[in-house]
Design a protein around this motif. Structure first.
Motif, PDB file in Angstrom:
ATOM      1  N   VAL A  43       0.831  -1.201   0.000  1.00 50.88           N
ATOM      2  CA  VAL A  43       0.000   0.000   0.000  1.00 50.88           C
ATOM      3  C   VAL A  43       0.869   1.256   0.000  1.00 50.88           C
ATOM      4  O   VAL A  43       0.507   2.285  -0.597  1.00 50.88           O
TER       5      VAL A  43
ATOM      6  N   LEU B 191     -11.635   6.118   2.778  1.00 52.52           N
ATOM      7  CA  LEU B 191     -10.589   5.678   1.861  1.00 52.52           C
ATOM      8  C   LEU B 191     -10.787   6.267   0.470  1.00 52.52           C
ATOM      9  O   LEU B 191      -9.823   6.726  -0.161  1.00 52.52           O
TER      10      LEU B 191
ATOM     11  N   VAL C 119      -6.115   0.994   4.905  1.00 51.40           N
ATOM     12  CA  VAL C 119      -5.826  -0.326   4.341  1.00 51.40           C
ATOM     13  C   VAL C 119      -5.224  -1.241   5.399  1.00 51.40           C
ATOM     14  O   VAL C 119      -5.590  -2.426   5.502  1.00 51.40           O
TER      15      VAL C 119
ATOM     16  N   THR D 258      -7.959  -2.328   7.807  1.00 48.90           N
ATOM     17  CA  THR D 258      -8.820  -3.335   7.189  1.00 48.90           C
ATOM     18  C   THR D 258      -8.121  -4.690   7.139  1.00 48.90           C
ATOM     19  O   THR D 258      -8.737  -5.731   7.430  1.00 48.90           O
TER      20      THR D 258
END
Length: 314
Positions: free
Chosen positions: A23, A270, A286, A289
């Motif tokens: 990410v 997001l 991210v 999650t």
């Protein structure tokens, strides 16, 4: 069990490291300049350069990368490039809103889907079985954005039982919050209920034909007792597994649901961050999650081993 937990914890750390690295790199591949997004299109190059320096965006990528992990290990998720607030000010609230949708939807899906699947299995090839199976196929086939739009149109506009309202927190107005919550939860629940019902039916049909179930019947046990204590308990193993998968699916579905109903959760946070290239927010959402998904899978594995002691030796 200790060896299993240690192995899974190590695997979870590796997964988080890989996700964090990916990410970090992908966020910086998003076209556009965050400094320009903060200042607007009318800013001069000198102003953009100053803001980039303040944001540490002009540092080498490797320096930003190690700084990212260093801050993360200290519990510092960074400061939003757009709002100027720390990520920890917004993320817990948004995460709570999303988890409220997801957990309620999963709880309803299991509360409805397991009894329906059990009923369909015990009435196999009869009218009720065909009704449940047909409804499950419809629920799986209907996309979330279509169902959400239909519910909003029918129950919010044509027949205004639940007219669209501005989001209100539970602490501010519990009744209004529950009204606003109902439609997005129902939208998420439909497909998950269908999946749980189909899995329960399939697992129950398999266990009902097993030798130990026939033996229990031969001993003269009542059919309800056989179904509940023998067939359903064995069928819970695949049901738990599919429920953990459904939880991750629900998290992904919140992207559309939050957009349709204006629900301020992690997905909408997001999407807004991606639009303006807000690197700290993107990375934090991210990673949060990914952590939820990993923890859910770990809990599911532990539950399966608790239900089936033979799994200890796997």
């Amino acid at each position: 069990m200790r060896t299993f937990l240690a192995r899974r914890a190590g695997l979870a750390l590796i997964q988080l490291f890989v996700v964090g690295t990916i990410v970090f790199l992908l966020a910086r591949l998003i076209p556009g300049d965050p400094a320009r997004a903060v200042l607007g299109d009318n800013a001069t190059e000198d102003q953009v350069a100053q803001v980039r320096e303040l944001m540490n965006l002009d540092a080498p990528q490797w320096e930003q990368y190690f700084g990212f992990w260093g801050n993360l290990l200290r519990g510092d998720l960074g400061v939003s490039l757009i709002s100027g607030r720390t990520v920890l000010e917004d993320l817990p609230v948004r995460m709570g809103n999303s988890l409220e949708l997801v957990l309620l939807a999963l709880a309803l899906a299991m509360a409805i889907g397991i009894p329906l699947g059990r009923l369909a299995a015990t009435k196999a090839n009869k009218a009720i079985d065909h009704i449940v199976t047909g409804g499950a196929i419809l629920g799986i086939s209907l996309p979330v954005f279509v169902l959400g739009t239909l519910l909003l149109l029918v129950l919010g506009v044509w027949w205004p039982v639940l007219p669209p309202e501005r989001f209100v927190s539970f602490a501010e107005d519990p009744l209004t919050h529950l009204r606003v919550l109902l439609l997005p939860v129902l939208t998420l629940t439909a497909a998950s209920t269908a999946v749980v019902a189909r899995m329960t039916r399939s697992a129950m049909l398999e266990t009902l034909s097993a030798d130990y179930v026939r033996t229990a019947r031969a001993k003269g046990l009542r059919e309800k007792h056989v179904v509940r204590r023998h067939a359903l308990r064995a069928a819970m193993l695949p049901i738990v597994s599919v429920s953990s998968v459904e939880l991750t699916t629900l998290i992904g579905s919140t992207v559309l649901v939050e957009s349709i109903f204006g629900w301020p959760g992690m997905s909408s946070l997001l999407m807004n961050a991606v639009t303006v290239r807000d690197y700290p927010v993107i990375q934090a959402v991210v990673l949060a999650t990914a952590t939820i998904v990993i923890v859910v899978n770990l809990i599911a594995d532990i539950t399966v081993r608790a239900l089936d002691p033979r799994a200890e030796s796997v």
